[in-house]
Design a protein around this motif. Structure first.
Motif, PDB file in Angstrom:
ATOM      1  N   LEU A  22     -12.216   4.344  -2.002  1.00 60.50           N
ATOM      2  CA  LEU A  22     -11.159   3.440  -1.559  1.00 60.50           C
ATOM      3  C   LEU A  22      -9.886   3.635  -2.373  1.00 60.50           C
ATOM      4  O   LEU A  22      -8.961   2.839  -2.301  1.00 60.50           O
ATOM      5  N   ASN A  23      -9.883   4.670  -3.198  1.00 60.17           N
ATOM      6  CA  ASN A  23      -8.704   4.999  -3.984  1.00 60.17           C
ATOM      7  C   ASN A  23      -8.320   3.877  -4.957  1.00 60.17           C
ATOM      8  O   ASN A  23      -7.160   3.680  -5.280  1.00 60.17           O
ATOM      9  N   ALA A  24      -9.330   3.101  -5.372  1.00 62.83           N
ATOM     10  CA  ALA A  24      -9.083   2.069  -6.379  1.00 62.83           C
ATOM     11  C   ALA A  24     -10.207   2.163  -7.397  1.00 62.83           C
ATOM     12  O   ALA A  24     -11.357   2.423  -7.028  1.00 62.83           O
ATOM     13  N   LYS A  28     -10.462  -2.472 -10.846  1.00 69.99           N
ATOM     14  CA  LYS A  28      -9.455  -3.071  -9.974  1.00 69.99           C
ATOM     15  C   LYS A  28     -10.103  -3.672  -8.733  1.00 69.99           C
ATOM     16  O   LYS A  28      -9.754  -4.772  -8.300  1.00 69.99           O
ATOM     17  N   MET A  29     -11.100  -2.949  -8.200  1.00 73.48           N
ATOM     18  CA  MET A  29     -11.789  -3.465  -7.023  1.00 73.48           C
ATOM     19  C   MET A  29     -12.507  -4.763  -7.331  1.00 73.48           C
ATOM     20  O   MET A  29     -12.460  -5.722  -6.556  1.00 73.48           O
ATOM     21  N   TRP A  32     -10.228  -7.565  -7.462  1.00 74.99           N
ATOM     22  CA  TRP A  32      -9.869  -7.994  -6.106  1.00 74.99           C
ATOM     23  C   TRP A  32     -10.965  -8.843  -5.479  1.00 74.99           C
ATOM     24  O   TRP A  32     -10.698  -9.860  -4.846  1.00 74.99           O
ATOM     25  N   PHE A  33     -12.221  -8.434  -5.683  1.00 76.07           N
ATOM     26  CA  PHE A  33     -13.289  -9.194  -5.032  1.00 76.07           C
ATOM     27  C   PHE A  33     -13.497 -10.532  -5.730  1.00 76.07           C
ATOM     28  O   PHE A  33     -13.861 -11.523  -5.094  1.00 76.07           O
ATOM     29  N   ILE A  35     -10.992 -12.202  -6.872  1.00 77.23           N
ATOM     30  CA  ILE A  35      -9.889 -12.977  -6.302  1.00 77.23           C
ATOM     31  C   ILE A  35     -10.260 -13.485  -4.906  1.00 77.23           C
ATOM     32  O   ILE A  35      -9.980 -14.631  -4.557  1.00 77.23           O
ATOM     33  N   VAL A  36     -10.954 -12.646  -4.130  1.00 80.95           N
ATOM     34  CA  VAL A  36     -11.372 -13.091  -2.793  1.00 80.95           C
ATOM     35  C   VAL A  36     -12.278 -14.311  -2.914  1.00 80.95           C
ATOM     36  O   VAL A  36     -12.103 -15.319  -2.222  1.00 80.95           O
TER      37      VAL A  36
ATOM     38  N   ARG B  84      -5.257   1.647   0.339  1.00 80.35           N
ATOM     39  CA  ARG B  84      -5.788   2.196   1.597  1.00 80.35           C
ATOM     40  C   ARG B  84      -6.076   1.076   2.567  1.00 80.35           C
ATOM     41  O   ARG B  84      -6.442  -0.022   2.176  1.00 80.35           O
ATOM     42  N   PHE B  87      -9.523  -0.671   2.313  1.00 80.04           N
ATOM     43  CA  PHE B  87      -9.609  -1.547   1.138  1.00 80.04           C
ATOM     44  C   PHE B  87      -8.882  -2.864   1.415  1.00 80.04           C
ATOM     45  O   PHE B  87      -9.410  -3.958   1.172  1.00 80.04           O
ATOM     46  N   LEU B  95     -11.228 -13.425   4.314  1.00 80.71           N
ATOM     47  CA  LEU B  95     -10.427 -14.641   4.180  1.00 80.71           C
ATOM     48  C   LEU B  95      -9.908 -15.100   5.543  1.00 80.71           C
ATOM     49  O   LEU B  95      -9.942 -16.278   5.874  1.00 80.71           O
TER      50      LEU B  95
END
Lengths: 326, 126
Positions: A22-24, A28-29, A32-33, A35-36, B84, B87, B95
């Protein structure tokens, strides 16, 4: 960046490990998760707040009448300005955070440190403002009484329609009633602070002053609170059982107890996020200063805490809307 | 560590020369939106007091403006624009599906409870 797939064999390897599909990066991923999931937590709280509002749709407190303070402007009705200022502070500290991330991409250590420091300062200013807001909310300004059914009755002047402070009309009836403290009686029985004026004093003062009317929790069609006429007001005050000053978790002078509870809980939970955000930013700031990321060769940690910081800003945008605007 | 940035916002209508410029541009945009919200909140124009789908028009405007602000914070400050597509989707789609679902259920239920309390036999205003 999307054009990395050139042939079939690479396509098979892309999920085979050893690269970032995912290019992360992993960190960082996961940020993000996190944060979700945190966003879902906050939406749960705000949806519950919406539930209570729709349940009490015709009696919910009006934000403009509750949050109308501004520093150094005493007694001036200034709704919204202060919280708009707080929003700007937080958005601005978000901007300094992006600038820090960008400086990190260019490996400019001093710039990163400077912008991180500005972000920390912005967060601290926001926290201070939040504390001031809480102080005003907890202390209250006018005082009210609560009926047996849990309805809040506020006092307004018949001439101006403005709210009247309890201290300006309450009668003075000397009494021996003192706050019960556990040291004076049974050690496990205690009592919260007594209001400045007793119920009898407020009632007597209200009956003696013809210019006072009662403002109920209920809204009329235009969304304004209904003010009773003098006869109904006199009838209504006899049902009062509590004097309410300011706000706590049990009752508040603005209206439904749930209003106070949700305010404390949601802005408190958000404030706690800001507080941890400031702490984490401070740690990263010191790491930048001592050159940890310079040695590591990249400033990705700044980017990760940046994500968290922006998320805190994002949540505030929603809290601002649902508590102060809608 | 060179990172590519997409420098256009408003669907390519506005393109900035550098990432720093874009950040300030987005800040100005967010400030203008907040200012509109505050001004509307203070003056409360009578036209916007009409009800639409169970809520005042003014409140709909506030909520839409908030979602616009959230979009620009996430897309430009949090760099989702540069990630991407799969992602971005894995972050935003849960959400977008779960929150409206929860809000829908809770608000419908709350409205029902309001009706019960208004028309029911239990007196709660005393």
């Amino acid at each position: 960046m999307d054009a990395t797939l050139t042939n079939q064999s690479e396509n098979e390897n892309i999920w085979g490990g050893g690269n970032k599909p995912l290019n992360a990066s992993y960190g960082k991923m996961m940020m993000w998760f996190f944060i979700v999931s945190d966003a879902l937590t906050f939406s749960g709280f705000l949806a519950a707040y919406g539930f209570s509002r729709f349940k009490y749709i015709d009696s919910w407190p009006i934000a403009d009448e509750v949050f109308n303070h501004f520093p150094f402007l005493h007694g001036v009705d200034a709704p919204m300005y202060y919280v708009a200022l707080m929003t700007f502070v937080l958005i601005f500290s978000s901007v300094t955070m992006v600038l820090a991330v960008d400086a990190g991409h260019h490996m400019k250590k001093n710039k990163v440190a400077f912008y991180m420091l500005l972000t920390v300062v912005g967060g601290a200013v926001f926290l201070g403002s939040q504390a001031w807001e809480w102080k005003n909310f907890i202390n209250g300004q006018y005082g009210a009484v609560e009926t047996k059914g849990g309805q809040i009755l506020q006092f307004v002047s018949a001439d101006t329609g403005k709210r009247v402070n309890l201290s300006s009309f309450a009668a003075s009836i000397p009494t021996d009633r003192a706050q019960h403290q556990s040291k004076n009686g049974v050690w496990y029985v205690t009592e919260s602070t007594l209001p400045t004026y007793s119920l009898d004093e407020v009632k007597a003062g209200f009956l003696a002053n013809d210019q006072l009317l009662i403002k109920t929790q209920q809204n009329d069609e235009q969304g304004h609170k209904i003010v009773l006429n003098r006869e109904v007001s006199i009838n209504k005050i006899s049902q009062a059982v509590h004097v309410v000053e300011g706000a706590n978790l049990i009752r508040n002078e603005y209206g439904s107890p749930l209003f106070g509870n949700f305010f404390f809980f949601i802005t408190g939970f958000h404030g706690f996020h800001v507080f941890t955000g400031v702490l984490i930013n401070l740690i990263i700031f010191f790491n930048v200063v001592i050159g940890t990321y310079e040695k590591r060769g990249h400033y990705e940690m700044v980017e990760k805490v940046g994500l968290y910081w922006h998320f805190v800003d994002l949540v505030w945008v929603f809290v601002f809307t649902f508590f102060y605007l809608v | 560590m060179a990172v590519e940035h997409k420098l256009s916002i408003f669907r390519g209508y506005l393109t900035f020369k550098s990432i720093t410029q874009k950040i300030w541009g987005v800040l100005i945009f967010l400030s203008i939106v907040t200012l509109i919200e505050v001004v509307l909140g203070i003056f409360k124009p009578q036209v916007l007091m009409n009800t639409f789908l169970g809520m005042k028009l003014l409140n709909w405007i506030f909520i839409i403006l908030t979602i616009i602000k959230a979009y620009y914070i996430a897309w430009d400050f949090m760099h989702l624009r540069d990630e991407r597509r799969n992602f971005t989707s894995s972050i935003v789609l849960p959400l977008l599906i779960l929150i409206p679902y929860l809000v829908f259920i809770l608000l419908i239920e709350a409205d029902y409870i309001y009706d019960v309390m208004t028309d029911g036999f239990v007196s709660w205003n005393f």
